[in-house]
Design a protein around this motif. Structure first.
Motif, PDB file in Angstrom:
ATOM      1  N   ASP A 125       0.828  -1.206   0.000  1.00 55.69           N
ATOM      2  CA  ASP A 125       0.000   0.000   0.000  1.00 55.69           C
ATOM      3  C   ASP A 125       0.862   1.255   0.000  1.00 55.69           C
ATOM      4  O   ASP A 125       0.561   2.216  -0.704  1.00 55.69           O
ATOM      5  N   LEU A 126       1.949   1.259   0.756  1.00 55.36           N
ATOM      6  CA  LEU A 126       2.873   2.396   0.743  1.00 55.36           C
ATOM      7  C   LEU A 126       3.472   2.572  -0.647  1.00 55.36           C
ATOM      8  O   LEU A 126       3.552   3.692  -1.162  1.00 55.36           O
ATOM      9  N   LEU A 127       3.871   1.480  -1.264  1.00 53.53           N
ATOM     10  CA  LEU A 127       4.424   1.549  -2.620  1.00 53.53           C
ATOM     11  C   LEU A 127       3.407   2.132  -3.593  1.00 53.53           C
ATOM     12  O   LEU A 127       3.729   3.020  -4.387  1.00 53.53           O
ATOM     13  N   ARG A 128       2.167   1.663  -3.529  1.00 55.79           N
ATOM     14  CA  ARG A 128       1.099   2.163  -4.404  1.00 55.79           C
ATOM     15  C   ARG A 128       0.890   3.664  -4.203  1.00 55.79           C
ATOM     16  O   ARG A 128       0.805   4.434  -5.157  1.00 55.79           O
ATOM     17  N   ARG A 129       0.838   4.091  -2.943  1.00 51.98           N
ATOM     18  CA  ARG A 129       0.649   5.518  -2.664  1.00 51.98           C
ATOM     19  C   ARG A 129       1.810   6.353  -3.178  1.00 51.98           C
ATOM     20  O   ARG A 129       1.611   7.449  -3.706  1.00 51.98           O
ATOM     21  N   CYS A 130       3.016   5.845  -3.066  1.00 51.36           N
ATOM     22  CA  CYS A 130       4.184   6.578  -3.551  1.00 51.36           C
ATOM     23  C   CYS A 130       4.220   6.644  -5.075  1.00 51.36           C
ATOM     24  O   CYS A 130       4.655   7.647  -5.639  1.00 51.36           O
ATOM     25  N   ILE A 131       3.768   5.593  -5.733  1.00 55.23           N
ATOM     26  CA  ILE A 131       3.682   5.638  -7.204  1.00 55.23           C
ATOM     27  C   ILE A 131       2.719   6.742  -7.625  1.00 55.23           C
ATOM     28  O   ILE A 131       3.026   7.546  -8.514  1.00 55.23           O
ATOM     29  N   LEU A 132       1.562   6.804  -6.984  1.00 58.79           N
ATOM     30  CA  LEU A 132       0.581   7.852  -7.307  1.00 58.79           C
ATOM     31  C   LEU A 132       1.135   9.230  -6.982  1.00 58.79           C
ATOM     32  O   LEU A 132       0.995  10.175  -7.772  1.00 58.79           O
ATOM     33  N   MET A 133       1.782   9.363  -5.850  1.00 57.14           N
ATOM     34  CA  MET A 133       2.372  10.640  -5.449  1.00 57.14           C
ATOM     35  C   MET A 133       3.446  11.062  -6.437  1.00 57.14           C
ATOM     36  O   MET A 133       3.570  12.238  -6.788  1.00 57.14           O
ATOM     37  N   GLY A 134       4.229  10.102  -6.929  1.00 55.45           N
ATOM     38  CA  GLY A 134       5.321  10.387  -7.844  1.00 55.45           C
ATOM     39  C   GLY A 134       4.878  10.931  -9.182  1.00 55.45           C
ATOM     40  O   GLY A 134       5.670  11.542  -9.905  1.00 55.45           O
ATOM     41  N   THR A 192       2.981  13.417  -9.599  1.00 53.08           N
ATOM     42  CA  THR A 192       2.968  14.877  -9.510  1.00 53.08           C
ATOM     43  C   THR A 192       4.141  15.441  -8.717  1.00 53.08           C
ATOM     44  O   THR A 192       4.511  16.592  -8.893  1.00 53.08           O
ATOM     45  N   ASP A 193       4.713  14.650  -7.821  1.00 55.37           N
ATOM     46  CA  ASP A 193       5.814  15.139  -6.985  1.00 55.37           C
ATOM     47  C   ASP A 193       6.772  13.979  -6.682  1.00 55.37           C
ATOM     48  O   ASP A 193       6.679  13.339  -5.634  1.00 55.37           O
ATOM     49  N   LEU A 194       7.675  13.728  -7.603  1.00 49.58           N
ATOM     50  CA  LEU A 194       8.590  12.607  -7.478  1.00 49.58           C
ATOM     51  C   LEU A 194       9.472  12.730  -6.240  1.00 49.58           C
ATOM     52  O   LEU A 194       9.702  11.740  -5.535  1.00 49.58           O
ATOM     53  N   ALA A 195       9.956  13.923  -5.939  1.00 49.90           N
ATOM     54  CA  ALA A 195      10.828  14.098  -4.779  1.00 49.90           C
ATOM     55  C   ALA A 195      10.113  13.717  -3.483  1.00 49.90           C
ATOM     56  O   ALA A 195      10.679  13.044  -2.624  1.00 49.90           O
ATOM     57  N   ALA A 196       8.853  14.132  -3.355  1.00 52.29           N
ATOM     58  CA  ALA A 196       8.089  13.791  -2.153  1.00 52.29           C
ATOM     59  C   ALA A 196       7.845  12.289  -2.077  1.00 52.29           C
ATOM     60  O   ALA A 196       7.937  11.689  -1.004  1.00 52.29           O
ATOM     61  N   ALA A 197       7.564  11.666  -3.214  1.00 53.25           N
ATOM     62  CA  ALA A 197       7.319  10.225  -3.236  1.00 53.25           C
ATOM     63  C   ALA A 197       8.567   9.458  -2.803  1.00 53.25           C
ATOM     64  O   ALA A 197       8.485   8.513  -2.024  1.00 53.25           O
ATOM     65  N   VAL A 244       8.985   9.865   1.012  1.00 52.21           N
ATOM     66  CA  VAL A 244       8.040   9.036   1.769  1.00 52.21           C
ATOM     67  C   VAL A 244       8.422   7.568   1.676  1.00 52.21           C
ATOM     68  O   VAL A 244       8.431   6.849   2.680  1.00 52.21           O
ATOM     69  N   LEU A 245       8.745   7.110   0.476  1.00 52.20           N
ATOM     70  CA  LEU A 245       9.143   5.717   0.296  1.00 52.20           C
ATOM     71  C   LEU A 245      10.422   5.417   1.098  1.00 52.20           C
ATOM     72  O   LEU A 245      10.520   4.372   1.730  1.00 52.20           O
ATOM     73  N   GLY A 246      11.352   6.366   1.079  1.00 52.93           N
ATOM     74  CA  GLY A 246      12.604   6.202   1.817  1.00 52.93           C
ATOM     75  C   GLY A 246      12.402   6.097   3.316  1.00 52.93           C
ATOM     76  O   GLY A 246      13.185   5.454   4.019  1.00 52.93           O
ATOM     77  N   GLN A 247      11.342   6.700   3.824  1.00 51.02           N
ATOM     78  CA  GLN A 247      11.049   6.609   5.250  1.00 51.02           C
ATOM     79  C   GLN A 247      10.534   5.215   5.608  1.00 51.02           C
ATOM     80  O   GLN A 247      10.679   4.764   6.736  1.00 51.02           O
TER      81      GLN A 247
END
Length: 132
Positions: free
Chosen positions: A103-112, A114-119, A122-125
């Motif tokens: 689920d974290l991976l899926r959310r980061c893909i969606l976030m990426g 529009t905002d790859l750096a933020a994704a 978050v994934l790195g955390q």
């Protein structure tokens, strides 16, 4: 480039044609070998836009790809190869990925999108990645 997650090495093989002549051949969007480079990857990822998807599972089965992930309309579906075919699973069954937060991976893909750096942040955390 090798990506190290805790206790596992990934070898991206990119978008490649996977073949086992004469049984099957298919083009994957992304694929990865785990542990060491191989002719047939451990994981193939399909990004489904208008065609493909589950209809490609018989080809992947003939090739012997252990796990296929399908990304479609913001959904990530995982299929693991069993003796009698692919079974949809909610968690990766591949050694080393069984604790990956899907689920974290899926959310980061969606976030990426529009905002790859933020994704990446978050994934790195949630996952420790070391690029060598």
């Amino acid at each position: 480039m090798t990506i190290l997650l805790p206790a596992i090495k990934f070898y991206p093989s990119g978008s490649m044609t996977q073949e086992k002549t004469p049984e099957a051949s298919t083009q994957t969007d992304k694929s990865f070998c785990l542990g060491e480079p191989k002719l047939i990857p451990d994981l193939s990822i399909e990004v489904v836009y208008t065609s493909g998807g589950l209809s490609k599972l018989p080809k992947y089965r003939a090739l012997g790809v252990p796990e296929i992930w399908f990304w479609e309309d913001g959904t990530l579906r995982l299929y693991h190869l069993r003796e009698d075919g692919y079974e949809q699973v909610i968690q990766s069954q591949l050694s080393g990925l069984e604790t990956l937060d899907i689920d974290l991976l899926r959310r980061c893909i969606l976030m990426g999108e529009t905002d790859l750096a933020a994704a990446v942040k978050v994934l790195g955390q949630g996952i420790s990645i070391d690029r060598t």
